[in-house]
Design an enzyme around this catalytic site. Structure first.
Site, PDB file in Angstrom:
ATOM      1  N   GLU A 167       0.938  -1.179  -0.075  1.00 54.14           N
ATOM      2  CA  GLU A 167      -0.112  -0.051   0.006  1.00 54.14           C
ATOM      3  C   GLU A 167       0.773   1.354   0.023  1.00 54.14           C
ATOM      4  O   GLU A 167       0.759   2.101   0.954  1.00 54.14           O
ATOM      5  CB  GLU A 167      -1.028   0.047   1.060  1.00 54.14           C
ATOM      6  CG  GLU A 167      -1.835  -1.132   1.110  1.00 54.14           C
ATOM      7  CD  GLU A 167      -2.763  -1.041   2.607  1.00 54.14           C
ATOM      8  OE1 GLU A 167      -2.848  -0.438   3.268  1.00 54.14           O
ATOM      9  OE2 GLU A 167      -3.683  -1.849   2.406  1.00 54.14           O
ATOM     10  N   GLU A 366      -5.090  -8.645   0.597  1.00 51.85           N
ATOM     11  CA  GLU A 366      -5.656  -8.314   1.935  1.00 51.85           C
ATOM     12  C   GLU A 366      -7.170  -8.298   1.726  1.00 51.85           C
ATOM     13  O   GLU A 366      -7.517  -7.725   0.794  1.00 51.85           O
ATOM     14  CB  GLU A 366      -5.234  -7.095   2.349  1.00 51.85           C
ATOM     15  CG  GLU A 366      -3.907  -7.117   3.089  1.00 51.85           C
ATOM     16  CD  GLU A 366      -3.432  -5.715   3.869  1.00 51.85           C
ATOM     17  OE1 GLU A 366      -4.151  -5.043   4.408  1.00 51.85           O
ATOM     18  OE2 GLU A 366      -2.433  -5.754   3.790  1.00 51.85           O
TER      19      GLU A 366
END
Ligand code: IFM
Length: 465
Positions: A167, A366
């Site tokens: 991220e 995720e």
């Protein structure tokens, strides 16, 4: 009942990160989270920092056994830069950390759990932040690449899947736009420079990785991708969604996956006077750094509408071009306010990757379904916590993923966030996501019902609903 079967050799497991799980035992250096917690503990939920957390450093053998118990065939975590490297300038490693990561990887491999290792999960070494401003500086870009090469050389024969960043947009948002990560600056120009420098660090590490030509290993990146949905199809809202997509998704997807820097983004930065400092050599490096797989993190959709109110902040944020809004017809997680539930977004992401990003091999790196400890309740008479809510939602998301795979998505696995409830930045332990509850007082790992269902899914590679 329909049976949903996933492709052969599908990866099933969970994701976590070093800083959120290992604890501080024998850590060579502080990172920015240690530093920030010492400076401002009140910024953390119940004042809890990352020093104790799940204590995986000391309990990794027990934890790998727990991975097996819920059927994992793979697991992602990260190496901590601040643990592995003792001296950032000379690159001297901490032998204790080398031994720890070898032992942890060996334990996973011996138990049939494929390790996928990430190199950076929001955890800038404190010294590099204080001395150089972290990724504000290109010096730190090169120090990151040195660290990455050290990790590739040390563990390259044990790790088949390397990830440069998790991220990467989040440290930009948190640290430089919205004040939820250290260094808590609000500076649009600096944010863009940090974002660019991270993309450069990624690209340089990818080139260095390929030069090492390690056998049977691949390199990729994990991006949090959030499709933008609008109130309806009015043109101004569509335009708002286009901007949100450009700034939050394409800003990293295009350079990292397609090796292209969107012209529209350069024009927008010029219009806002926030163009980063680049060189033609760096741009060539970015546009030639080929990754082999992508990880996608998905939690919630983004809802936007055309800007109606005046933009009031004195620094640039993407919201110059749109307003966030709450879907009045949305479905929300009752255990976590404001978390809209939209499983079809997984399908939309998969089609975007298929159609616009060369259908690169990717995995759902995720997917997290947050509950708080109170709503998960206490263990039953068999010592198990009933989190069936999580299972039901997971099924809905997997059905959409399955639909996408049938329509040609090149998805090779699913990792749930997370394995054992872990510390999560300023939220600390407020939100629970794990297959196992972490009892904060005792450190005990307590099984949840969802793990029983997941094991069946992972071992049979299918589920019925
Ligand atoms: O805890 C984080 C993780 O570090 C990155 N993705 C989102 C998770 C839950 O908030």
């Amino acid at each position: 009942m329909t049976k949903y079967t996933f492709p052969d050799n599908f990866k099933w497991g969970a994701a976590a990160s070093g800083i959120q799980t290992e604890g501080n035992t024998n850590k060579a250096n502080d990172n920015i989270w240690d530093l920030w917690h010492k400076q401002a503990p009140e910024r953390f939920y119940r004042g809890i920092g990352s020093d104790l957390v799940t204590d995986t450093y000391n309990r990794y053998q027990e934890d790998v056994a727990l991975m097996k118990q819920v059927g994992f065939n793979s697991f992602r975590t990260s190496i901590q830069w601040s643990r592995l490297i003792k001296d950032f300038e000379t690159g001297e490693v901490c032998q204790d950390a080398v031994a720890f990561y070898h032992a942890y990887l060996d334990e996973m491999i011996a138990n049939g759990v494929e390790p996928m290792m990430n190199l950076y999960h929001f955890d800038m070494p404190a010294e590099l932040q204080q001395k150089y401003g972290g990724f504000e500086s290109k010096k730190v870009v090169d120090l990151y690449v040195d660290y990455a090469v050290t990790a590739f050389k040390l563990f390259g024969n044990k790790v088949k899947y390397w990830i440069t960043f998790n991220e990467p947009i989040v440290p930009v948002e948190g640290g430089y736009l919205y004040d939820f990560h250290y260094p808590c600056k609000k500076d649009g120009k600096l944010a863009v420079q940090v974002g660019y420098n991270i993309i450069l660090a990624h690209a340089k590490a990818v080139h260095a990785f390929h030069q090492l030509a390690l056998a049977d290993t691949q390199i990729g990146v994990v991006l949090n991708l959030t499709p933008s949905y609008t109130r309806d199809d009015r043109a101004a809202d569509q335009q708002a969604a286009w901007y949100a997509d450009l700034l939050f998704n394409r800003s990293f997807l295009d350079p990292m996956v397609k090796n292209e820097i969107p012209q529209e983004l350069c024009e927008l930065f010029a219009e806002q006077n926030i163009t980063p400092e680049t060189t033609s050599e760096e741009l060539e490096c970015i546009t030639s750094a080929k990754i082999q797989f992508l990880g996608v993190n998905y939690y919630v959709p983004r809802r936007v509408k055309a800007r109606e109110a005046e933009y009031e902040l004195d620094h640039f944020t993407p919201e110059v071009y749109f307003e966030n809004y709450i879907n009045p017809n949305g479905r929300f997680n009752p255990y976590r306010d404001n978390n809209e539930i939209l499983p079809t977004a997984i399908y939309d992401i998969a089609m975007n990757v298929r159609d616009n990003y060369g259908n690169i091999p990717w995995f759902l790196a995720e997917i997290g379904i947050a509950m708080d400890e109170e709503s998960e309740g206490k263990p039953d008479e068999n010592g198990i916590i009933d989190d069936s809510f999580r299972t039901e939602l997971m099924k809905e998301h997997l059905i959409q993923l399955h639909r996408a795979i049938e329509d040609g998505a090149n998805c090779f696995g699913v990792h749930q966030w997370t394995f054992i409830d872990n510390w999560s930045w300023t939220n600390s332990f407020k939100r629970r996501y794990g297959f196992y509850r972490l009892d904060l007082a005792t450190g005990d790992r307590i099984a949840k019902k969802h793990g029983v269902w997941f094991k069946e899914l992972a071992l049979s590679n299918c589920f019925e609903d």
